[in-house]
Design a protein around this motif. Structure first.
Motif, PDB file in Angstrom:
ATOM      1  N   MET A 180       3.036  -3.187 -48.011  1.00 47.62           N
ATOM      2  CA  MET A 180       4.195  -3.949 -48.440  1.00 47.62           C
ATOM      3  C   MET A 180       4.189  -5.295 -47.731  1.00 47.62           C
ATOM      4  N   ASN A 181       4.251  -6.372 -48.480  1.00 49.92           N
ATOM      5  CA  ASN A 181       4.331  -7.697 -47.880  1.00 49.92           C
ATOM      6  C   ASN A 181       5.794  -7.994 -47.602  1.00 49.92           C
ATOM      7  N   ASN A 182       6.180  -7.821 -46.369  1.00 55.52           N
ATOM      8  CA  ASN A 182       7.590  -7.919 -46.021  1.00 55.52           C
ATOM      9  C   ASN A 182       7.886  -9.048 -45.056  1.00 55.52           C
ATOM     10  N   SER A 183       6.942  -9.961 -44.839  1.00 57.96           N
ATOM     11  CA  SER A 183       7.143 -10.990 -43.828  1.00 57.96           C
ATOM     12  C   SER A 183       8.342 -11.883 -44.136  1.00 57.96           C
ATOM     13  N   SER A 184       8.535 -12.254 -45.392  1.00 58.61           N
ATOM     14  CA  SER A 184       9.684 -13.109 -45.708  1.00 58.61           C
ATOM     15  C   SER A 184      10.994 -12.332 -45.623  1.00 58.61           C
ATOM     16  N   LEU A 185      10.983 -11.051 -45.985  1.00 62.26           N
ATOM     17  CA  LEU A 185      12.186 -10.228 -45.843  1.00 62.26           C
ATOM     18  C   LEU A 185      12.511  -9.978 -44.373  1.00 62.26           C
ATOM     19  N   LEU A 186      11.484  -9.772 -43.579  1.00 60.44           N
ATOM     20  CA  LEU A 186      11.649  -9.492 -42.157  1.00 60.44           C
ATOM     21  C   LEU A 186      12.201 -10.690 -41.403  1.00 60.44           C
ATOM     22  N   LYS A 187      11.809 -11.883 -41.822  1.00 60.28           N
ATOM     23  CA  LYS A 187      12.186 -13.111 -41.120  1.00 60.28           C
ATOM     24  C   LYS A 187      13.700 -13.223 -40.919  1.00 60.28           C
ATOM     25  N   GLY A 188      14.471 -12.895 -41.924  1.00 57.46           N
ATOM     26  CA  GLY A 188      15.916 -13.027 -41.838  1.00 57.46           C
ATOM     27  C   GLY A 188      16.610 -11.932 -41.045  1.00 57.46           C
ATOM     28  N   THR A 189      15.895 -10.866 -40.734  1.00 56.89           N
ATOM     29  CA  THR A 189      16.509  -9.737 -40.026  1.00 56.89           C
ATOM     30  C   THR A 189      15.890  -9.459 -38.664  1.00 56.89           C
ATOM     31  N   LEU A 190      14.903 -10.242 -38.291  1.00 52.88           N
ATOM     32  CA  LEU A 190      14.153  -9.965 -37.066  1.00 52.88           C
ATOM     33  C   LEU A 190      15.036  -9.954 -35.820  1.00 52.88           C
ATOM     34  N   GLN A 191      15.925 -10.928 -35.701  1.00 54.88           N
ATOM     35  CA  GLN A 191      16.795 -10.955 -34.520  1.00 54.88           C
ATOM     36  C   GLN A 191      17.676  -9.715 -34.453  1.00 54.88           C
ATOM     37  N   THR A 192      18.197  -9.297 -35.586  1.00 56.69           N
ATOM     38  CA  THR A 192      19.035  -8.094 -35.635  1.00 56.69           C
ATOM     39  C   THR A 192      18.223  -6.868 -35.230  1.00 56.69           C
ATOM     40  N   ILE A 193      17.000  -6.779 -35.717  1.00 57.48           N
ATOM     41  CA  ILE A 193      16.125  -5.653 -35.376  1.00 57.48           C
ATOM     42  C   ILE A 193      15.868  -5.613 -33.871  1.00 57.48           C
ATOM     43  N   ILE A 194      15.544  -6.756 -33.295  1.00 55.75           N
ATOM     44  CA  ILE A 194      15.275  -6.826 -31.851  1.00 55.75           C
ATOM     45  C   ILE A 194      16.502  -6.412 -31.060  1.00 55.75           C
ATOM     46  N   LEU A 195      17.647  -6.962 -31.416  1.00 63.65           N
ATOM     47  CA  LEU A 195      18.882  -6.634 -30.692  1.00 63.65           C
ATOM     48  C   LEU A 195      19.197  -5.146 -30.779  1.00 63.65           C
ATOM     49  N   LYS A 196      19.021  -4.557 -31.950  1.00 65.02           N
ATOM     50  CA  LYS A 196      19.303  -3.131 -32.133  1.00 65.02           C
ATOM     51  C   LYS A 196      18.345  -2.268 -31.314  1.00 65.02           C
ATOM     52  N   LEU A 197      17.063  -2.611 -31.326  1.00 63.95           N
ATOM     53  CA  LEU A 197      16.096  -1.858 -30.530  1.00 63.95           C
ATOM     54  C   LEU A 197      16.428  -1.916 -29.044  1.00 63.95           C
ATOM     55  N   LEU A 198      16.821  -3.096 -28.585  1.00 65.86           N
ATOM     56  CA  LEU A 198      17.174  -3.239 -27.172  1.00 65.86           C
ATOM     57  C   LEU A 198      18.478  -2.520 -26.846  1.00 65.86           C
ATOM     58  N   GLU A 199      19.399  -2.495 -27.787  1.00 67.23           N
ATOM     59  CA  GLU A 199      20.634  -1.737 -27.580  1.00 67.23           C
ATOM     60  C   GLU A 199      20.305  -0.248 -27.418  1.00 67.23           C
ATOM     61  N   ASP A 200      19.413   0.244 -28.243  1.00 72.93           N
ATOM     62  CA  ASP A 200      19.046   1.662 -28.211  1.00 72.93           C
ATOM     63  C   ASP A 200      18.217   2.025 -26.980  1.00 72.93           C
ATOM     64  N   SER A 201      17.342   1.107 -26.555  1.00 74.52           N
ATOM     65  CA  SER A 201      16.385   1.429 -25.495  1.00 74.52           C
ATOM     66  C   SER A 201      16.773   0.906 -24.114  1.00 74.52           C
ATOM     67  N   GLY A 202      17.678  -0.032 -24.060  1.00 80.44           N
ATOM     68  CA  GLY A 202      18.054  -0.607 -22.768  1.00 80.44           C
ATOM     69  C   GLY A 202      17.196  -1.788 -22.391  1.00 80.44           C
ATOM     70  N   GLN A 203      15.898  -1.587 -22.393  1.00 76.42           N
ATOM     71  CA  GLN A 203      14.961  -2.657 -22.078  1.00 76.42           C
ATOM     72  C   GLN A 203      13.621  -2.341 -22.727  1.00 76.42           C
ATOM     73  N   MET A 204      12.897  -3.390 -23.090  1.00 72.71           N
ATOM     74  CA  MET A 204      11.575  -3.215 -23.700  1.00 72.71           C
ATOM     75  C   MET A 204      10.744  -4.458 -23.407  1.00 72.71           C
ATOM     76  N   TYR A 205       9.439  -4.312 -23.461  1.00 72.53           N
ATOM     77  CA  TYR A 205       8.549  -5.473 -23.389  1.00 72.53           C
ATOM     78  C   TYR A 205       8.000  -5.719 -24.792  1.00 72.53           C
ATOM     79  N   GLY A 206       7.420  -6.889 -24.994  1.00 73.10           N
ATOM     80  CA  GLY A 206       7.036  -7.320 -26.337  1.00 73.10           C
ATOM     81  C   GLY A 206       6.184  -6.344 -27.119  1.00 73.10           C
ATOM     82  N   TYR A 207       5.081  -5.913 -26.534  1.00 74.53           N
ATOM     83  CA  TYR A 207       4.189  -4.997 -27.247  1.00 74.53           C
ATOM     84  C   TYR A 207       4.914  -3.696 -27.594  1.00 74.53           C
ATOM     85  N   GLU A 208       5.762  -3.248 -26.706  1.00 80.22           N
ATOM     86  CA  GLU A 208       6.539  -2.027 -26.939  1.00 80.22           C
ATOM     87  C   GLU A 208       7.438  -2.188 -28.173  1.00 80.22           C
ATOM     88  N   ILE A 209       8.017  -3.368 -28.337  1.00 82.04           N
ATOM     89  CA  ILE A 209       8.862  -3.642 -29.502  1.00 82.04           C
ATOM     90  C   ILE A 209       8.028  -3.552 -30.783  1.00 82.04           C
TER      91      ILE A 209
END
Length: 112
Positions: free
Chosen positions: A1-30
């Motif tokens: 699935m080519n989702n790069s343009s769809l992902l672009k608008g939601t990437l910040q939300t995805i990152i924030l949610k992952l960090l909310e769930d995990s507490g802390q993460m490093y880049g590769y882990e994300i």
């Protein structure tokens, strides 16, 4: 699935949610968590991830610290107090947008 343009608008939300769930993460882990949660359908590149992380940090939503792990410096990201507040707002906005998109495309919501 080519989702790069769809992902672009939601990437910040995805990152924030992952960090909310995990507490802390490093880049590769994300990147690996995104790949795992989407069963490989979404592959987050470093070229997309790190500019988004830096922008969130510049906006005061993330803070960073480093640790030495296996003789390598690893940079961890975690939410600030403002980031914790913003993740709720961004999730509400994303949910509202998904509902609007479903209505526009006449897509029935998936049952959980």
């Amino acid at each position: 699935m080519n989702n790069s343009s769809l992902l672009k608008g939601t990437l910040q939300t995805i990152i924030l949610k992952l960090l909310e769930d995990s507490g802390q993460m490093y880049g590769y882990e994300i990147t690996q968590k995104v790949k795992e949660l989407t069963q490989g359908a979404v592959v987050l590149t470093q070229g997309a991830l790190y500019p988004a992380l830096h922008k969130l940090e510049a906006e005061g939503l993330l803070q960073t610290y480093t640790e030495i792990v296996d003789n390598r410096v690893r940079k961890y990201y975690r939410l600030t107090q403002d980031g914790k507040k913003d993740v709720t707002i961004k999730l509400e906005e994303a949910q509202a947008f998904i509902q609007q998109l479903q209505a526009l495309l006449n897509i029935k919501p998936a049952l959980s």
